[in-house]
Design an enzyme around this catalytic site. Structure first.
Site, PDB file in Angstrom:
ATOM      1  N   HIS A  52       0.826  -1.213   0.000  1.00 30.17           N
ATOM      2  CA  HIS A  52       0.000   0.000   0.000  1.00 30.17           C
ATOM      3  C   HIS A  52       0.862   1.267   0.000  1.00 30.17           C
ATOM      4  CE1 HIS A  52      -3.914   1.833   0.496  1.00 30.17           C
ATOM      5  NE2 HIS A  52      -3.446   2.604   1.448  1.00 30.17           N
ATOM      6  N   HIS A  98     -10.584   3.009  -1.299  1.00 34.40           N
ATOM      7  CA  HIS A  98     -10.778   2.704   0.123  1.00 34.40           C
ATOM      8  C   HIS A  98     -11.621   1.439   0.209  1.00 34.40           C
ATOM      9  CE1 HIS A  98     -10.347   4.901   4.175  1.00 34.40           C
ATOM     10  NE2 HIS A  98      -9.173   4.796   3.611  1.00 34.40           N
ATOM     11  N   SER A 318      -5.514   8.184  12.172  1.00 35.09           N
ATOM     12  CA  SER A 318      -6.571   9.136  12.515  1.00 35.09           C
ATOM     13  C   SER A 318      -6.681  10.145  11.375  1.00 35.09           C
ATOM     14  CB  SER A 318      -6.230   9.868  13.813  1.00 35.09           C
ATOM     15  OG  SER A 318      -6.168   8.956  14.888  1.00 35.09           O
ATOM     16  N   SER A 540      -4.562  -0.888  -5.695  1.00 36.39           N
ATOM     17  CA  SER A 540      -5.206  -1.640  -4.620  1.00 36.39           C
ATOM     18  C   SER A 540      -5.193  -3.111  -5.010  1.00 36.39           C
ATOM     19  CB  SER A 540      -6.644  -1.146  -4.425  1.00 36.39           C
ATOM     20  OG  SER A 540      -7.318  -1.994  -3.518  1.00 36.39           O
TER      21      SER A 540
END
EC number: 6.3.5.3
Length: 739
Positions: A52, A98, A318, A540
């Site tokens: 990734h 995502h 975060s 991905s």
């Protein structure tokens, strides 16, 4: 805090393997450090060397893409790519996936995907003006798929609408292969002045590293590693690897960062989003790009949970956080600027010149590794590849020819297929008008936004038909780029460049890697032929559930420029008695088509070779005709063939059509590439036919109502209203099913 395993224990228990490092990689780290890495260092390498973050399996593939062109101001390597559009302005865009988080926590997964891609755009100094999304789900007959679909759409609209960036377009398809592994790809487009372009670098000894935005929590730790593994049904428990987004905080962060970039160039050195792998990734990349070193003091990092270990702080994902490098002595000024936006900015480190990445916590050094080892020196693998078994089977099959008893009923059925049916129920939940620049709303071939202060507009689209790639990755890759360009051209724009999201299965399986390897050849060939370099993107991999890979799905996001807003064109027929033309030839292209899926329940067979030169020629002719003002509407022929393209052109203004095609009925549904449906006012007939020549086939005219299409051996005849209702209600009807 737990007692961390010692370097020796990590080695003996092979703890590193749980974090995705191989034995060879661990030994390579020992060689680099000349010692065993400690717990924190092992964690840093495991995320920075994950696929990734490092693209270690896909780098050889990405080398195939053309990335340069006279219009390209910034290619791959920064937060996003940048293309010149004249007048001292440029367009900045990138797409991100995502997928894994959205399979586990669909609302937050999709929302934070949108948040992350927006930060990539404004970290370059650009104001985000539009969002697009490309979504893939299993069949809507399945209750879990309906839940994922609803939540992903809600997550995208929730974030985009709150932050005030219009979601203007995208595409959605449904296939059984995405049942356990949905795809959520988001694209963001921004505008920038040439003199405000900002790079993500940390340089100048003694300069300060500032942390700005939300506090750090334990969410999303190892999100990057999570995205570099295959999915199994048991992993739905991995919710801590999914972050939670706050669009209102992001809106403040966006305005504060753009204020800093615009008005404080004298003190700003670099800025970068904290995305995958959080603080370690952003800080190591910024230092590595500048050839610098860094010192970070973790005690200064704003934390929203107690007793966080260095490992947790460095790897947390975060949301709504940026890292900024500023001139020494300017810290107070920057903190005050962020305070006016109710945001915290804290100096947490400084730039050094020794190329080392040093992290302190509680007065002790907890990591001391070469910056480049983390950011640049991940091993690169040339994976083995081999043609999948199915390709050999496909070569033996006779081409599929559909059997049609009633063309009218077939058209109605096609219009209700979820992949073709209207997505109005989805895009109505998106605010596409906020910022008031959107000229062409969702639902046409491409979205169009005007560029304020100029006479220009931008067209944008996302495209990929993964069925074609399943049958032939190379030709399918060419088609994905060609169709994106066709959509841009049909809206009156000159295609500029692409971004891509390469969604594939596991690179460790030679058959999956072959799909990635060969489709990249197709994408590269089409980009060269059409003059649209790849300026940014995302890979991905490991999109598999219990060993079953998705179809190869390289989502192509493309942007084009319209020099004069008067040339903006949509797919909708405009006026009764306008003439209808078909550009391009129709062949027996039924393999991989919507009609094959309906009649066989599966797709199979070979694709006919694809002529990129003809594609380019047809696109150039159509664009020329639009630019000289001869075209009333333009629509590309895609899924469902000419019959569906004609129906879609009639729906927007609820008009009708009377068309005669010298084709047998099945050819009305063939999915041959390089074709457009145009409508032209009768007063322009002569000029249009002179310009386009033999490429244009005059097939009929626009009428007040009713879809009437004559083939050689059948007639489609149905009311526009009825057909449109079936097309618009198909997805809402499926969504209303009870489990």
């Amino acid at each position: 805090m737990m007692n961390e395993p010692t370097p020796k224990e990590i080695k003996e228990t092979r703890l590193y393997a749980e974090w995705g490092l191989t034995d060879e990689e661990y030994h390579q780290i020992e060689t680099i450090l000349q010692r065993e890495p400690n717990y924190t260092e092992t964690g840093l390498f495991s995320v920075m060397w994950s696929e990734h973050c490092s693209y270690k399996n896909s780098k050889p593939v990405l080398k195939k893409f053309p990335t340069e062109g006279p219009q390209v101001l910034q290619g791959p390597g920064e937060g996003a790519g940048i293309v010149d559009i004249g007048d001292g302005l440029a367009v900045v865009f990138k797409a991100e996936s995502h997928n894994h988080p959205s399979a586990v926590e669909p609302y937050e997964g999709a929302a934070t995907g949108v948040g992350g891609i927006i930060r990539d755009i404004f970290s370059m100094g650009a104001r985000p003006i539009a969002l697009l999304d490309s979504l893939r789900f299993g069949e809507l007959t399945d209750a879990r798929t309906r839940y994922l679909f609803q939540e992903v759409v809600a997550g995208i609209s929730g974030y985009g609408n709150c932050i005030g960036i219009p979601t203007v377009g995208g595409e959605i398809a449904f296939e059984p292969c995405y049942q356990g592994n949905p795809l959520v790809n988001a694209m963001c487009v921004g505008l920038i002045r040439h003199d405000e372009i900002q790079k993500g670098q940390a340089k100048g000894v003694g300069n300060s590293i500032l942390y700005v935005g939300a506090k750090t929590g334990r969410d999303g730790i190892h999100g990057a590693t999570f995205a570099s593994e295959e999915f199994s049904e048991g992993e739905e428990q991995q919710r801590s690897a999914v972050q939670v987004g706050d669009p209102f905080m992001e809106k403040l962060l966006l305005e504060a960062c753009l204020d800093l970039i615009k008005n404080h160039q004298d003190i700003l050195i670099g800025i970068q989003d904290m995305g995958a792998a959080g603080l370690v990734s952003s800080s190591a990349e910024m230092a590595s790009k500048a050839g610098s070193g860094l010192i970070l003091e973790l005690d200064k990092v704003p934390q929203r949970e107690t007793q966080m270990s260095p490992y947790e702080m460095l790897l947390s994902e975060s949301q709504e956080r940026m890292l900024i490098c500023v001139e020494k002595g300017a810290e107070q000024q920057v903190c005050e600027l962020f305070q006016t936006y109710d945001l915290e900015a804290v100096a947490i480190g400084s730039v050094t010149d020794d190329g080392q990445y040093r992290v302190f916590h509680g007065g002790k050094i907890v990591a001391d590794v070469p910056v480049d080892a983390l950011a640049e020196e991940a091993p690169v693998y040339q994976k083995a590849y081999q043609e999948p078994e199915r390709m050999r089977a496909f070569k033996k099959l006779a081409p599929f020819i559909p059997e049609i008893t009633n063309s009218t009923e077939l058209l109605k059925r096609l219009l209700q297929q979820p992949t073709i049916a209207s997505k109005k129920s989805v895009y109505e939940t998106y605010d596409s008008q906020v910022q008031t620049n959107t000229v062409v709303q969702p639902g046409s071939d491409a979205a169009v936004l005007r560029v304020r202060g100029t006479n220009k507009a931008l067209a944008m689209t996302t495209d990929c038909n993964s069925r074609y790639l399943y049958l032939n990755p190379e030709i399918g890759g060419q088609i994905a780029v060609a169709e994106a360009a066709r959509n841009i051209v049909a809206s009156g724009a000159q295609p500029l460049a692409i971004t891509d999201c390469l969604n594939y299965g596991s690179p460790d399986k030679p058959e999956s890697f072959w799909e990635l390897w060969t489709s990249a050849d197709g994408i590269a060939a089409a980009c060269r032929q059409l003059g649209t370099p790849v300026i940014s993107g995302n890979v991905s991999l490991y999109n598999e559930t219990d060993g079953q890979a998705i179809y190869p799905t390289p989502m192509i996001g493309m942007v084009g420029v319209i020099e004069d807003v008067s040339q903006i064109t949509t797919q909708a027929f405009k006026q009764v008695d306008d003439l209808i033309y078909l550009i391009g030839e129709t062949h027996a292209d039924f393999n991989g088509s919507e009609i094959q899926k309906i009649q066989l329940g599966r797709i199979e067979g070979q694709l006919r070779s694809f002529d990129l030169k003809e594609e380019k020629a047809n696109q150039e002719l159509v664009l020329k005709a639009i630019q000289v003002g001869l075209v009333a509407s333009a629509h590309d022929c895609a899924e469902g063939g000419v019959a569906v393209a004609l129906a879609e052109s009639a729906f927007a203004n609820e008009l009708g059509l009377q068309v005669t095609l010298p084709l047998k009925k099945e050819y009305l549904f063939a999915e041959t590439q390089s074709r457009f449906i145009l409508s032209v006012s009768p007063q322009h007939q002569e000029a249009f036919e002179t310009l386009i020549g033999r490429k244009a086939q005059h097939i009929g005219k626009v009428t007040e109502t009713g879809l009437v299409i004559h083939a050689l051996d059948d007639v489609i005849n149905c009311s526009t209203k009825e057909a449109k209702a079936l097309w618009e209600d198909a997805i809402p009807c499926l969504m209303k099913q009870k489990a």
